[in-house]
Scaffold this motif. Sequence first.
Motif, PDB file in Angstrom:
ATOM      1  N   VAL A 164     -22.436   1.919 159.637  1.00 41.41           N
ATOM      2  CA  VAL A 164     -22.377   0.953 158.540  1.00 41.41           C
ATOM      3  C   VAL A 164     -23.720   0.244 158.383  1.00 41.41           C
ATOM      4  CG1 VAL A 164     -21.561  -0.982 159.976  1.00 41.41           C
ATOM      5  CG2 VAL A 164     -20.924  -0.867 157.561  1.00 41.41           C
ATOM      6  N   HIS A 165     -24.116  -0.014 157.138  1.00 40.58           N
ATOM      7  CA  HIS A 165     -25.343  -0.787 156.909  1.00 40.58           C
ATOM      8  C   HIS A 165     -25.372  -1.353 155.493  1.00 40.58           C
ATOM      9  CE1 HIS A 165     -26.989   2.594 154.611  1.00 40.58           C
ATOM     10  NE2 HIS A 165     -26.876   3.389 155.654  1.00 40.58           N
ATOM     11  N   LEU A 166     -26.270  -2.308 155.309  1.00 38.30           N
ATOM     12  CA  LEU A 166     -26.496  -2.900 153.988  1.00 38.30           C
ATOM     13  C   LEU A 166     -27.171  -1.903 153.066  1.00 38.30           C
ATOM     14  CD1 LEU A 166     -27.935  -6.444 154.855  1.00 38.30           C
ATOM     15  CD2 LEU A 166     -25.754  -5.993 153.725  1.00 38.30           C
ATOM     16  N   GLU A 167     -26.827  -1.965 151.797  1.00 38.23           N
ATOM     17  CA  GLU A 167     -27.523  -1.203 150.769  1.00 38.23           C
ATOM     18  C   GLU A 167     -28.364  -2.165 149.933  1.00 38.23           C
ATOM     19  OE1 GLU A 167     -27.512   2.039 150.304  1.00 38.23           O
ATOM     20  OE2 GLU A 167     -25.981   2.611 151.765  1.00 38.23           O
ATOM     21  N   ASN A 168     -29.357  -1.633 149.226  1.00 40.42           N
ATOM     22  CA  ASN A 168     -30.247  -2.521 148.475  1.00 40.42           C
ATOM     23  C   ASN A 168     -29.846  -2.693 147.017  1.00 40.42           C
ATOM     24  OD1 ASN A 168     -30.940  -0.063 147.466  1.00 40.42           O
ATOM     25  ND2 ASN A 168     -33.015  -0.023 148.325  1.00 40.42           N
ATOM     26  N   GLY A 169     -28.601  -2.355 146.684  1.00 37.85           N
ATOM     27  CA  GLY A 169     -28.137  -2.560 145.317  1.00 37.85           C
ATOM     28  C   GLY A 169     -26.871  -1.781 145.034  1.00 37.85           C
ATOM     29  N   ASP A 170     -26.339  -1.988 143.844  1.00 34.33           N
ATOM     30  CA  ASP A 170     -25.126  -1.296 143.401  1.00 34.33           C
ATOM     31  C   ASP A 170     -25.399   0.205 143.366  1.00 34.33           C
ATOM     32  OD1 ASP A 170     -23.050  -0.124 141.818  1.00 34.33           O
ATOM     33  OD2 ASP A 170     -22.633  -2.091 140.958  1.00 34.33           O
ATOM     34  N   PRO A 171     -24.622   1.002 144.098  1.00 37.19           N
ATOM     35  CA  PRO A 171     -24.909   2.452 144.146  1.00 37.19           C
ATOM     36  C   PRO A 171     -24.743   3.143 142.809  1.00 37.19           C
ATOM     37  CG  PRO A 171     -22.781   1.968 145.155  1.00 37.19           C
ATOM     38  CD  PRO A 171     -23.443   0.646 144.901  1.00 37.19           C
ATOM     39  N   ARG A 172     -23.946   2.560 141.915  1.00 33.24           N
ATOM     40  CA  ARG A 172     -23.772   3.185 140.601  1.00 33.24           C
ATOM     41  C   ARG A 172     -25.069   3.143 139.806  1.00 33.24           C
ATOM     42  NH1 ARG A 172     -18.542  -0.339 139.230  1.00 33.24           N
ATOM     43  NH2 ARG A 172     -19.955  -1.828 140.256  1.00 33.24           N
ATOM     44  N   VAL A 173     -25.788   2.059 139.903  1.00 32.51           N
ATOM     45  CA  VAL A 173     -27.081   1.944 139.216  1.00 32.51           C
ATOM     46  C   VAL A 173     -28.078   2.932 139.807  1.00 32.51           C
ATOM     47  CG1 VAL A 173     -29.016   0.417 138.725  1.00 32.51           C
ATOM     48  CG2 VAL A 173     -26.668  -0.474 138.689  1.00 32.51           C
ATOM     49  N   LYS A 174     -28.075   3.022 141.140  1.00 35.56           N
ATOM     50  CA  LYS A 174     -29.004   3.930 141.822  1.00 35.56           C
ATOM     51  C   LYS A 174     -28.731   5.378 141.439  1.00 35.56           C
ATOM     52  CE  LYS A 174     -28.411   4.455 146.231  1.00 35.56           C
ATOM     53  NZ  LYS A 174     -28.360   4.169 147.686  1.00 35.56           N
ATOM     54  N   GLU A 175     -27.434   5.744 141.424  1.00 42.46           N
ATOM     55  CA  GLU A 175     -27.082   7.139 141.110  1.00 42.46           C
ATOM     56  C   GLU A 175     -27.425   7.483 139.663  1.00 42.46           C
ATOM     57  OE1 GLU A 175     -26.035   9.460 142.997  1.00 42.46           O
ATOM     58  OE2 GLU A 175     -25.070   8.597 144.757  1.00 42.46           O
ATOM     59  N   ILE A 176     -27.132   6.563 138.751  1.00 42.34           N
ATOM     60  CA  ILE A 176     -27.385   6.841 137.337  1.00 42.34           C
ATOM     61  C   ILE A 176     -28.884   6.937 137.073  1.00 42.34           C
ATOM     62  CG2 ILE A 176     -27.183   5.873 135.015  1.00 42.34           C
ATOM     63  CD1 ILE A 176     -24.472   4.658 136.016  1.00 42.34           C
ATOM     64  N   SER A 177     -29.650   6.022 137.700  1.00 44.42           N
ATOM     65  CA  SER A 177     -31.089   6.017 137.458  1.00 44.42           C
ATOM     66  C   SER A 177     -31.794   7.203 138.088  1.00 44.42           C
ATOM     67  CB  SER A 177     -31.707   4.717 137.993  1.00 44.42           C
ATOM     68  OG  SER A 177     -31.571   4.648 139.401  1.00 44.42           O
ATOM     69  N   SER A 178     -31.116   7.892 139.017  1.00 43.56           N
ATOM     70  CA  SER A 178     -31.745   9.049 139.649  1.00 43.56           C
ATOM     71  C   SER A 178     -31.754  10.263 138.735  1.00 43.56           C
ATOM     72  CB  SER A 178     -31.025   9.390 140.962  1.00 43.56           C
ATOM     73  OG  SER A 178     -29.717   9.869 140.707  1.00 43.56           O
ATOM     74  N   GLY A 179     -31.082  10.129 137.584  1.00 42.91           N
ATOM     75  CA  GLY A 179     -31.166  11.192 136.586  1.00 42.91           C
ATOM     76  C   GLY A 179     -30.248  12.364 136.840  1.00 42.91           C
ATOM     77  N   ILE A 180     -29.166  12.138 137.595  1.00 44.30           N
ATOM     78  CA  ILE A 180     -28.212  13.223 137.826  1.00 44.30           C
ATOM     79  C   ILE A 180     -27.522  13.547 136.502  1.00 44.30           C
ATOM     80  CG2 ILE A 180     -26.079  13.872 139.001  1.00 44.30           C
ATOM     81  CD1 ILE A 180     -26.909  12.107 141.309  1.00 44.30           C
ATOM     82  N   SER A 181     -27.537  14.812 136.122  1.00 45.43           N
ATOM     83  CA  SER A 181     -26.852  15.200 134.891  1.00 45.43           C
ATOM     84  C   SER A 181     -25.354  15.198 135.133  1.00 45.43           C
ATOM     85  CB  SER A 181     -27.296  16.598 134.458  1.00 45.43           C
ATOM     86  OG  SER A 181     -26.956  17.546 135.442  1.00 45.43           O
ATOM     87  N   SER A 182     -24.594  14.982 134.098  1.00 47.04           N
ATOM     88  CA  SER A 182     -23.135  14.935 134.277  1.00 47.04           C
ATOM     89  C   SER A 182     -22.449  15.927 133.349  1.00 47.04           C
ATOM     90  CB  SER A 182     -22.612  13.518 134.015  1.00 47.04           C
ATOM     91  OG  SER A 182     -22.836  13.166 132.677  1.00 47.04           O
ATOM     92  N   VAL A 183     -21.388  16.510 133.890  1.00 48.16           N
ATOM     93  CA  VAL A 183     -20.557  17.404 133.109  1.00 48.16           C
ATOM     94  C   VAL A 183     -19.180  16.783 133.048  1.00 48.16           C
ATOM     95  CG1 VAL A 183     -19.479  19.666 133.005  1.00 48.16           C
ATOM     96  CG2 VAL A 183     -21.832  19.473 133.752  1.00 48.16           C
ATOM     97  N   ASP A 184     -18.652  16.582 131.862  1.00 45.07           N
ATOM     98  CA  ASP A 184     -17.354  15.926 131.740  1.00 45.07           C
ATOM     99  C   ASP A 184     -16.251  16.941 132.029  1.00 45.07           C
ATOM    100  OD1 ASP A 184     -15.394  14.566 128.997  1.00 45.07           O
ATOM    101  OD2 ASP A 184     -15.200  14.345 131.172  1.00 45.07           O
ATOM    102  N   ILE A 185     -15.663  16.825 133.225  1.00 46.12           N
ATOM    103  CA  ILE A 185     -14.534  17.708 133.535  1.00 46.12           C
ATOM    104  C   ILE A 185     -13.305  16.869 133.846  1.00 46.12           C
ATOM    105  CG2 ILE A 185     -16.028  19.541 134.389  1.00 46.12           C
ATOM    106  CD1 ILE A 185     -15.135  18.735 137.223  1.00 46.12           C
ATOM    107  N   GLN A 186     -13.315  15.629 133.393  1.00 38.41           N
ATOM    108  CA  GLN A 186     -12.160  14.752 133.648  1.00 38.41           C
ATOM    109  C   GLN A 186     -10.982  15.215 132.809  1.00 38.41           C
ATOM    110  OE1 GLN A 186     -12.236  12.405 136.083  1.00 38.41           O
ATOM    111  NE2 GLN A 186     -14.118  13.499 136.457  1.00 38.41           N
TER     112      GLN A 186
END
Length: 514
Positions: A492-514
Amino acid sequence: MAIVVSAPGKVLMTGGYLILERPNAGIVLSTTARFYAIVKPLHEEMKPESWAWAWTDVKVRSPQLLREADYKLSLKNSELRITSSSDSGNPFAEQAIQYAVAAAQVIHTAKGTNDVLNKLLLQGLDITILGSNDFYSYRSQIEARGLPLAPDVLASLPPFSSITFNTIELNGEDQDKNCKPEVAKTGLGSSAAMTTAVVAALLHYLRVVNLPDSTKANQGERVSGPDLDLVHIVAQSAHCVAQGKVGSGFDVSSAVYGSQRFVRFSPEVLSAAQAGVRGRSLHLIISDILNGKWDHEKSHFSLPPLMTLLLGEPGSGGSSTPSMVGAVKQWQKSDPQGSLETWKRLGEANSKLEMQLKLLKKFAEDDFATYKYIIGICSHHTSEKWMGQAADSCQESIVKSLLGAREAILEIRYYMQKMGKAAGVPIEPDSQTQLVDATMSMEGVLLAGVPGAGGFDAIFAITLGESATNITKAWSGLGILPMLVGEDAEGVHLENGDPRVKEISSGISSVDIQ
């Protein structure tokens, strides 16, 4: 200011079932799959009349489940009462909140710093819980869209996607309905990782502990100490109460401390928590637990260099560990002598695998060039040809340890299968046996198996050198969805921010399969 904390999921490589009883040890690897807890004030300012409040507000958000729950938290005894619809609650999150706040109140009272705590609590608690996609199965949506069972398809999913549920029987397996959980999981210990993340985030937010940050983890530093010990005790307590029994605790321990060799604590240390429903205050219960004799054993462990942990989802939607553990315990009662012999042999095989992996780490430390050469060359051959690649006694010794590890995992699987048949539960079902056998016969595979309590969860493999890519391609051809999970030895450890912001800003492309 928001506090963001993450805790890893796990893979129990050795010690399935045996780890329930002292002094049996298990090797548990923590993973790159992580649960995140984000804690921040619910109200920007304290209202003038709040000093007289007996209760404060708590909101728990689970975006992946499309659920949100509102609570009142007693400032007197840490009791949590849900005020929104009862079906939106999460018992693991609820117990994590109650036990973390109670521990904070006990510790701040002892220090005489209750004013600090009350100011934080009177602003309310806004808690958001997020789990890596790897904890959950998205296979049915991938298949429904006709997409290939490939890692890049999983990688294209939006981070923290909505969670799917088990609604149908897959592959014609005739399973007891009680053996399948409601949510389609991959078996990485989601409840333990989530409970640990929530407890740790609250204890840090409430000024009780100082958690290590992700910088140290990224630099490969293994962190321990009294703050993590406190997180461990509180998380174990909350998790055991939420699941209604005292388990072995290896999943919580690895979520706190990372990859390790683990021997469970004596169950009596949590007897106060188990008896909590009898009317004792939570503050007295947590005081007893904090002062109890925690006799678990943990020592750092990680895979030898140039080895990779792979996980693959066969597509059966997971198994219910408590149901299978109950059946094994019933078998032990009905056949004490036979079960004791099986456990003894299984324990010996577990120790043998642990010894060979430690020996391989020592080879790497003593002569890395030779170790690297052998690992590299064996990664291009099946195990039958490994010994033929050794040119001197040193290289032969390394190969002997590699083959010794394979022999040990085969023994472990044999006795786990034997236990499952005797207990009448699918510890290594035939469908899993076929997939694991096929994996073991591939080039560069050191060992493979069904982790933990077994069943229809993910299978695992430990591969040598650069062979992992070829294994994932082969798995896709066998109907196994290769997961995006590896070993992350940190806890366990501290993170430096909301992981959703980090993941989105990393430019991962998304495919809508919901």
